[in-house]
Design a protein around this motif. Structure first.
Motif, PDB file in Angstrom:
ATOM      1  N   ALA A 100       0.771  -1.228  -0.085  1.00  0.00           N
ATOM      2  CA  ALA A 100      -0.032  -0.133  -0.066  1.00  0.00           C
ATOM      3  C   ALA A 100       0.915   1.271  -0.062  1.00  0.00           C
ATOM      4  CB  ALA A 100      -0.971  -0.023   1.112  1.00  0.00           C
ATOM      5  N   ALA A 101       1.977   1.271   0.641  1.00  0.00           N
ATOM      6  CA  ALA A 101       2.784   2.475   0.902  1.00  0.00           C
ATOM      7  C   ALA A 101       3.471   2.856  -0.528  1.00  0.00           C
ATOM      8  CB  ALA A 101       3.910   2.070   1.833  1.00  0.00           C
ATOM      9  N   LEU A 102       3.845   1.585  -1.223  1.00  0.00           N
ATOM     10  CA  LEU A 102       4.593   1.737  -2.484  1.00  0.00           C
ATOM     11  C   LEU A 102       3.499   2.326  -3.551  1.00  0.00           C
ATOM     12  CD1 LEU A 102       6.546  -1.502  -2.456  1.00  0.00           C
ATOM     13  CD2 LEU A 102       7.668   0.756  -2.402  1.00  0.00           C
ATOM     14  N   LYS A 103       2.269   1.942  -3.647  1.00  0.00           N
ATOM     15  CA  LYS A 103       1.367   2.357  -4.330  1.00  0.00           C
ATOM     16  C   LYS A 103       0.813   3.723  -4.216  1.00  0.00           C
ATOM     17  CE  LYS A 103      -2.347  -0.225  -5.777  1.00  0.00           C
ATOM     18  NZ  LYS A 103      -3.595  -0.991  -5.393  1.00  0.00           N
ATOM     19  N   LEU A 104       0.791   4.107  -3.062  1.00  0.00           N
ATOM     20  CA  LEU A 104       0.446   5.465  -2.573  1.00  0.00           C
ATOM     21  C   LEU A 104       1.551   6.421  -3.038  1.00  0.00           C
ATOM     22  CD1 LEU A 104      -1.288   7.641  -1.056  1.00  0.00           C
ATOM     23  CD2 LEU A 104      -0.170   7.077   0.933  1.00  0.00           C
ATOM     24  N   TYR A 108       0.778   9.434  -5.642  1.00  0.00           N
ATOM     25  CA  TYR A 108       0.944  10.759  -5.224  1.00  0.00           C
ATOM     26  C   TYR A 108       1.800  11.420  -5.776  1.00  0.00           C
ATOM     27  CZ  TYR A 108       1.170  14.746  -2.105  1.00  0.00           C
ATOM     28  OH  TYR A 108       1.397  16.077  -1.854  1.00  0.00           O
ATOM     29  N   THR A 109       3.039  11.018  -6.152  1.00  0.00           N
ATOM     30  CA  THR A 109       4.115  11.670  -6.906  1.00  0.00           C
ATOM     31  C   THR A 109       4.046  11.863  -8.234  1.00  0.00           C
ATOM     32  OG1 THR A 109       5.554   9.993  -6.890  1.00  0.00           O
ATOM     33  CG2 THR A 109       5.772  11.223  -4.925  1.00  0.00           C
ATOM     34  N   ASN A 251      -1.906  14.923   3.958  1.00  0.00           N
ATOM     35  CA  ASN A 251      -1.746  15.462   2.489  1.00  0.00           C
ATOM     36  C   ASN A 251      -1.848  14.381   1.473  1.00  0.00           C
ATOM     37  OD1 ASN A 251       0.909  15.315   3.496  1.00  0.00           O
ATOM     38  ND2 ASN A 251       1.244  15.734   1.504  1.00  0.00           N
ATOM     39  N   LEU A 252      -1.382  13.188   1.919  1.00  0.00           N
ATOM     40  CA  LEU A 252      -1.329  12.094   0.639  1.00  0.00           C
ATOM     41  C   LEU A 252      -2.725  11.346   0.501  1.00  0.00           C
ATOM     42  CD1 LEU A 252       1.773  10.209   2.192  1.00  0.00           C
ATOM     43  CD2 LEU A 252       1.563  12.151   0.623  1.00  0.00           C
ATOM     44  N   SER A 253      -4.017  11.951   1.188  1.00  0.00           N
ATOM     45  CA  SER A 253      -5.122  11.285   0.931  1.00  0.00           C
ATOM     46  C   SER A 253      -5.706  11.538  -0.415  1.00  0.00           C
ATOM     47  CB  SER A 253      -6.184  11.704   2.133  1.00  0.00           C
ATOM     48  OG  SER A 253      -6.230  13.013   2.199  1.00  0.00           O
ATOM     49  N   SER A 254      -5.175  12.608  -0.996  1.00  0.00           N
ATOM     50  CA  SER A 254      -5.877  12.968  -2.189  1.00  0.00           C
ATOM     51  C   SER A 254      -5.485  11.833  -3.311  1.00  0.00           C
ATOM     52  CB  SER A 254      -5.080  14.247  -2.801  1.00  0.00           C
ATOM     53  OG  SER A 254      -3.634  14.156  -2.995  1.00  0.00           O
ATOM     54  N   ALA A 255      -4.454  10.997  -3.030  1.00  0.00           N
ATOM     55  CA  ALA A 255      -4.163  10.232  -3.969  1.00  0.00           C
ATOM     56  C   ALA A 255      -4.619   8.788  -3.434  1.00  0.00           C
ATOM     57  CB  ALA A 255      -2.651   9.787  -4.068  1.00  0.00           C
ATOM     58  N   SER A 260      -9.656   3.225  -4.900  1.00  0.00           N
ATOM     59  CA  SER A 260      -8.114   3.441  -5.332  1.00  0.00           C
ATOM     60  C   SER A 260      -7.211   2.198  -4.684  1.00  0.00           C
ATOM     61  CB  SER A 260      -7.233   4.808  -4.910  1.00  0.00           C
ATOM     62  OG  SER A 260      -7.547   4.952  -3.533  1.00  0.00           O
ATOM     63  N   HIS A 261      -7.849   1.826  -3.634  1.00  0.00           N
ATOM     64  CA  HIS A 261      -6.832   0.406  -2.841  1.00  0.00           C
ATOM     65  C   HIS A 261      -8.111   0.000  -2.189  1.00  0.00           C
ATOM     66  CE1 HIS A 261      -3.602  -1.659  -1.949  1.00  0.00           C
ATOM     67  NE2 HIS A 261      -3.623  -1.447  -0.758  1.00  0.00           N
TER      68      HIS A 261
END
Length: 386
Positions: A100-104, A108-109, A251-255, A260-261
């Motif tokens: 999940a961390a890698l996908k986020l 996001y970036t 702030n990462l929640s936009s992705a 999305s997952h």
């Protein structure tokens, strides 16, 4: 075991009962468990308060799916973040949390490049396996997920040369557990964080093994003063109930919006009931102070009685994540200790990995240290005679 894939080199014992630090096998033999199920049973086996919480939840409802509101998820997420400006995604394991961390990070970036480190371990799904800097983990499975690159751990020059503005994220462990119980240098970690901010790369800290009090603070990165964009938890979060968590800045929640997952069983009420009780226990006044006092006591015993032996190269680690590097292979030592009633693990061919429950007693620490000293002395005598 004829009907199970042989994916593990299993020890020839079947553990059927456990309480605290003591486990019993099918034959009735008891052991001190200084593995904690590989840093999972941080409160020991079957702690009364967690058992009661699980039994209460079992009697009410087990599973509702993530299509419905879940006050228990919100409660546990608040305990994990301490009300900070972060959000949590619940899943079932450390591998899933890292996935999940890698996908986020990529979503996001909008970038793909991810830097991890040699001898790291992040899991066995294709994404987390691709993040793992050990060839033995990913050999034979064909092409890995592209975009991952590995640099030497604790080497700022190599890191600087690889990091650039195309980097989505940097993923690391505070202590490389599977890689040999290798602690990160604090100054290196702080510089990695600074450089990540400079180029706009997210910093992901894998706390699957080091988190939940294992190194003496709730999360290992707290000892360094790091502020990761994302960190991951599992193992000790459920004390044996399958649960993982990916924690990211809000702030990462936009992705990571709706659809999305996801995870069918992630954040289920049984695991969460246990996680809530575990977090409440670890946040009690004096709990982690007691863990640190016992860990220091154990470390002093090892330095005085074990590290001085000729077949021991080093004792290292933090809190109750301890590695003893040997001059020879570790497996014979693990076997002799098991025969004498102490369960420990390896981390690579010549490192003993020791992971007692955080609730271990001083008497149990004394017993384990005595067994370690005696067995290592016996191994030393045997090698000299051979």
């Amino acid at each position: 075991m004829k009907h199970v894939f042989p994916t593990y080199n299993r020890f020839p014992i079947d553990l059927v009962e456990g309480k605290g630090t003591v486990v019993t096998d099918k034959a009735g033999k008891t052991y001190l468990d200084f593995t904690s199920g590989i840093a999972v049973c941080n409160l020991g086996h079957c702690p009364d308060n967690v058992t009661e919480a699980l039994q209460l939840q079992v009697a009410n409802i087990w599973h509702t799916s993530n299509l419905y509101e879940c006050a228990l998820q919100e409660s546990v997420a608040k305990l994990i973040t301490d009300g900070d400006n972060k959000q949590v995604f619940f899943c079932n394991s450390g591998t899933e949390a890292n996935e999940a961390a890698l996908k986020l990070a990529r979503k996001y970036t909008g970038k793909e490049k991810i830097i991890t480190f040699e001898k790291s371990f992040h899991g066995r799904t294709f994404g987390s396996m691709s993040a793992t800097g050990q060839a033995k983990i990913n050999q034979g499975f064909g092409g890995l997920v592209p975009g991952f690159t590995y640099v030497p751990y604790n080497n700022i020059k190599a890191f600087r040369e690889e990091l650039d503005e195309n980097t989505a994220a940097v993923m690391l462990e505070i202590i490389q557990g599977e890689g040999g119980v290798i602690p990160a240098n604090a100054a290196w970690l702080l510089e990695v964080q600074m450089l990540c901010k400079k180029v706009g790369a997210l910093l992901i800290i894998d706390e699957v093994q080091t988190g939940m009090g294992r190194t003496g603070t709730l999360y290992g990165f707290e000892q360094i003063g790091l502020d990761p964009d994302i960190f991951t938890l599992a193992k000790g979060l459920g004390n044996g109930l399958p649960i993982g968590a990916m924690v990211g800045k809000v702030n990462l929640s936009s992705a990571f919006g709706a659809g999305s997952h996801g995870s069918t069983f992630g954040g289920n009420k049984l695991a969460l009931a246990c996680a809530k009780e575990i977090l409440l226990t670890m946040k009690q006044a004096g709990f982690l102070e007691d863990v640190n006092a016992k860990a220091d006591y154990f470390r002093n015993l090892l330095e005085e009685d074990v590290e001085v032996l000729d077949n021991v190269s080093a004792v290292r680690g933090e809190g109750f994540l301890i590695g003893i590097e040997l001059e020879n292979t570790a497996e014979p030592v693990v076997k002799e200790l098991r025969d004498n009633g102490l369960l420990i693990l390896t981390a690579g061919p010549n490192v003993l990995r020791i992971l007692p429950p955080l609730t271990v007693s001083y008497a149990e620490i004394d017993q384990a240290a005595h067994l370690l000293k005696n067995v290592l002395e016996n191994q030393l005598i045997g090698s000299e005679e051979g």
